[in-house]
Scaffold this motif. Structure first.
Motif, mmCIF file in Angstrom:
data_model
loop_
_atom_site.group_PDB
_atom_site.id
_atom_site.type_symbol
_atom_site.label_atom_id
_atom_site.label_comp_id
_atom_site.label_asym_id
_atom_site.label_seq_id
_atom_site.Cartn_x
_atom_site.Cartn_y
_atom_site.Cartn_z
ATOM 1 N N LEU A 24 0.699 -1.127 0.014
ATOM 2 C CA LEU A 24 0.136 -0.177 -0.012
ATOM 3 C C LEU A 24 0.850 1.493 0.003
ATOM 4 O O LEU A 24 0.618 2.126 -0.694
ATOM 5 N N GLU A 25 1.909 1.386 1.042
ATOM 6 C CA GLU A 25 2.731 2.448 1.009
ATOM 7 C C GLU A 25 3.492 2.663 -0.568
ATOM 8 O O GLU A 25 3.707 3.718 -0.927
ATOM 9 N N CYS A 26 3.738 1.564 -1.306
ATOM 10 C CA CYS A 26 4.309 1.497 -2.358
ATOM 11 C C CYS A 26 3.302 2.183 -3.599
ATOM 12 O O CYS A 26 3.766 3.044 -4.261
ATOM 13 N N ILE A 27 1.965 1.841 -3.347
ATOM 14 C CA ILE A 27 1.185 2.282 -4.420
ATOM 15 C C ILE A 27 0.774 3.774 -4.079
ATOM 16 O O ILE A 27 0.767 4.501 -5.145
ATOM 17 N N LYS A 28 0.825 4.130 -3.052
ATOM 18 C CA LYS A 28 0.587 5.537 -2.318
ATOM 19 C C LYS A 28 1.719 6.548 -3.098
ATOM 20 O O LYS A 28 1.352 7.632 -3.357
ATOM 21 N N ARG A 29 2.940 5.958 -3.187
ATOM 22 C CA ARG A 29 3.939 6.621 -3.601
ATOM 23 C C ARG A 29 4.075 7.036 -5.176
ATOM 24 O O ARG A 29 4.365 7.904 -5.836
ATOM 25 N N LEU A 30 3.554 5.731 -5.667
ATOM 26 C CA LEU A 30 3.914 5.760 -7.364
ATOM 27 C C LEU A 30 2.440 5.867 -8.134
ATOM 28 O O LEU A 30 2.789 6.189 -9.521
ATOM 29 N N LEU A 31 1.392 5.837 -7.571
ATOM 30 C CA LEU A 31 0.050 6.055 -8.337
ATOM 31 C C LEU A 31 -0.079 7.408 -8.681
ATOM 32 O O LEU A 31 -0.152 8.146 -7.924
ATOM 33 N N GLN A 32 -0.460 7.723 -10.163
ATOM 34 C CA GLN A 32 -0.660 9.019 -10.513
ATOM 35 C C GLN A 32 -2.057 9.704 -10.068
ATOM 36 O O GLN A 32 -2.991 9.010 -10.750
ATOM 37 N N PRO A 33 -2.002 10.649 -9.390
ATOM 38 C CA PRO A 33 -3.315 11.342 -9.255
ATOM 39 C C PRO A 33 -3.648 12.312 -10.380
ATOM 40 O O PRO A 33 -2.822 12.618 -10.988
ATOM 41 N N PRO A 34 -5.174 12.743 -10.701
ATOM 42 C CA PRO A 34 -6.269 12.119 -10.111
ATOM 43 C C PRO A 34 -6.838 10.953 -10.547
ATOM 44 O O PRO A 34 -7.801 10.193 -9.935
ATOM 45 N N HIS A 35 -6.193 10.316 -11.793
ATOM 46 C CA HIS A 35 -7.007 9.293 -12.568
ATOM 47 C C HIS A 35 -6.530 8.016 -12.258
ATOM 48 O O HIS A 35 -6.983 7.003 -13.059
ATOM 49 N N GLY A 36 -4.983 7.865 -11.872
ATOM 50 C CA GLY A 36 -4.506 6.491 -11.792
ATOM 51 C C GLY A 36 -5.363 5.575 -10.800
ATOM 52 O O GLY A 36 -5.973 5.848 -10.003
ATOM 53 N N VAL A 37 -5.137 4.177 -11.235
ATOM 54 C CA VAL A 37 -6.093 3.149 -10.582
ATOM 55 C C VAL A 37 -4.996 2.094 -10.215
ATOM 56 O O VAL A 37 -3.924 1.813 -10.958
ATOM 57 N N ALA A 38 -5.031 1.364 -9.203
ATOM 58 C CA ALA A 38 -4.597 -0.041 -8.952
ATOM 59 C C ALA A 38 -5.415 -1.353 -9.185
ATOM 60 O O ALA A 38 -6.576 -1.047 -8.514
ATOM 61 N N LEU A 39 -5.185 -2.483 -9.682
ATOM 62 C CA LEU A 39 -5.778 -3.565 -9.522
ATOM 63 C C LEU A 39 -5.115 -4.473 -8.931
ATOM 64 O O LEU A 39 -3.825 -4.896 -9.329
ATOM 65 N N VAL A 40 -5.362 -5.083 -7.586
ATOM 66 C CA VAL A 40 -4.765 -6.116 -6.668
ATOM 67 C C VAL A 40 -5.545 -7.343 -6.848
ATOM 68 O O VAL A 40 -6.573 -7.210 -6.263
ATOM 69 N N ALA A 41 -5.078 -8.471 -7.086
ATOM 70 C CA ALA A 41 -5.741 -9.692 -7.264
ATOM 71 C C ALA A 41 -5.205 -10.487 -6.014
ATOM 72 O O ALA A 41 -3.744 -10.872 -6.056
ATOM 73 N N ALA A 42 -6.048 -11.312 -5.255
ATOM 74 C CA ALA A 42 -5.679 -12.123 -4.255
ATOM 75 C C ALA A 42 -6.675 -12.830 -3.842
ATOM 76 O O ALA A 42 -8.007 -12.722 -4.148
ATOM 77 N N LYS A 43 -6.350 -13.900 -3.125
ATOM 78 C CA LYS A 43 -7.519 -14.828 -2.118
ATOM 79 C C LYS A 43 -7.885 -14.099 -1.154
ATOM 80 O O LYS A 43 -7.122 -13.393 -0.736
ATOM 81 N N ARG A 44 -9.208 -14.464 -0.656
ATOM 82 C CA ARG A 44 -9.884 -13.859 0.140
ATOM 83 C C ARG A 44 -8.839 -13.844 1.664
ATOM 84 O O ARG A 44 -8.845 -13.127 2.296
ATOM 85 N N TYR A 45 -8.233 -15.173 1.511
ATOM 86 C CA TYR A 45 -7.626 -15.633 2.924
ATOM 87 C C TYR A 45 -6.405 -16.278 2.198
ATOM 88 O O TYR A 45 -6.355 -17.023 1.547
ATOM 89 N N TYR A 46 -5.308 -16.205 3.107
ATOM 90 C CA TYR A 46 -4.292 -17.181 3.199
ATOM 91 C C TYR A 46 -3.729 -17.867 4.463
ATOM 92 O O TYR A 46 -3.357 -17.031 5.272
ATOM 93 N N PHE A 47 -4.213 -18.998 4.571
ATOM 94 C CA PHE A 47 -4.120 -19.567 5.912
ATOM 95 C C PHE A 47 -2.555 -19.886 6.220
ATOM 96 O O PHE A 47 -1.830 -20.020 5.398
ATOM 97 N N GLY A 48 -2.225 -19.466 7.538
ATOM 98 C CA GLY A 48 -0.842 -19.655 7.873
ATOM 99 C C GLY A 48 0.096 -18.327 7.775
ATOM 100 O O GLY A 48 0.858 -18.055 8.619
#
Length: 305
Positions: free
Chosen positions: A229-253
């Motif tokens: 999240l800190e990296c995205i905040k530093r590098l995403l271009q305002p005001p129209h930049g977007v991030a797409l993050v894909a993941a499983k809802r849970y990672y056991f362990g």
């Protein structure tokens, strides 16, 4: 967990190793120096690929590197038995399921069809000329989709050897399959920890900001979520930049997943976030794969002013 049970998804290690990883998370040393890598094929080093369908009608290729080969390349025997060695290796040689979900999300968001992406001699897309960054790229398939659509794409992975032995040759192998008249946009490669890469990209004349940031299966733990999240905040271009993050809802362990990352983003208050795609896992696990969209609110946060 709001009445929901966390299904038993885990990285490729057992219960004792999972508990050890959780203990080591407080926090492991992520200090791999940030650098841009200029890829040059290594003579005598073969690169084998196999096809992988990332969306209906769209087949790319992926490099095939086994766990034993990864351990040899990284000079660490632990990699042969585990996909996560904190501060050393984060599964970059594996192709994780959510990469295909992210490819589909890119196609859907930017109005691309598989047929035109793979076969059109000329392609005019919403990604044409845009600047894209894939964080924790591994094989780099989502970034390759953006590259095929005309974007300039920067690929980042923690390990430089993942970029040299897998990402860069995989990008080349896929781009060589495009129709000859099609323009080949620029691709660059950056190694290092997200914090240091963020500083590197904003301070070395690289432009520093991206129209689209992509990341797949990188938010498996709370420390990883915070760093991403800190990296995205530093590098995403305002005001129209977007991030797409894909993941499983849970990672056991290892304690992370899309549910807890969405909550983290909401607590942080910088971006609006929503689920734009979901896929129920097969084999009765009950887990769900999700793609999250992060975007700037209508009124830009003072953080960016």
């Amino acid at each position: 967990m709001d009445g929901e049970s966390a299904p038993a998804f885990r990285f490729n290690f057992g219960k004792e190793e999972a508990e050890q990883v959780q203990e080591e998370q407080g926090p492991p040393e992520y200090d791999e120096p940030a650098e841009e890598l200029v890829y040059r094929p290594e003579p005598g080093v073969p690169f084998f690929t196999e096809p992988v369908e990332v969306a209906e009608g769209l087949t790319l290729v992926k490099g095939t590197i086994s766990s034993d080969e990864a351990a040899t390349i990284l000079k660490d025997s632990r990699v042969a038995a585990s996909d996560l060695v904190p501060g050393k290796y984060e599964g970059g040689f594996k192709l994780w399921e959510c990469a295909a979900d992210l490819c589909k999300a890119v196609l859907a968001r930017y109005g691309l069809t598989a047929a035109e992406l793979a076969g059109a001699a000329e392609l005019h897309s919403q990604l044409q000329g845009k600047k894209v960054l894939e964080l924790g790229c591994g094989h780099g398939l989502p970034g390759i989709v953006a590259l095929m659509a005309g974007a300039e794409v920067h690929f980042q992975d923690y390990n430089g050897c993942v970029l040299r032995r897998l990402t860069a040759p995989n990008v080349i192998a896929n781009m060589e399959r495009l129709p000859r008249p099609r323009a080949r946009p620029a691709a660059k490669y950056f190694a290092g920890d997200w914090r240091l890469v963020g500083e590197h990209l904003t301070g070395r004349g690289y432009g520093g900001h991206y129209d689209l940031i992509l990341s797949s299966e990188t938010i498996y733990s709370v420390p990883a979520q915070e760093r991403l999240l800190e990296c995205i905040k530093r590098l995403l271009q305002p005001p129209h930049g977007v991030a797409l993050v894909a993941a499983k809802r849970y990672y056991f362990g290892v304690g992370g997943g899309s549910k807890s990352f969405k909550e983290l983003v909401e607590r942080d208050g910088i971006f609006e976030t929503s689920v734009v795609a979901e896929q129920v896992e097969e084999k009765g696990s009950g887990n769900v794969r999700e793609v999250l969209l992060l975007k700037f609110p209508a009124a830009i946060h003072p953080y960016f002013l």
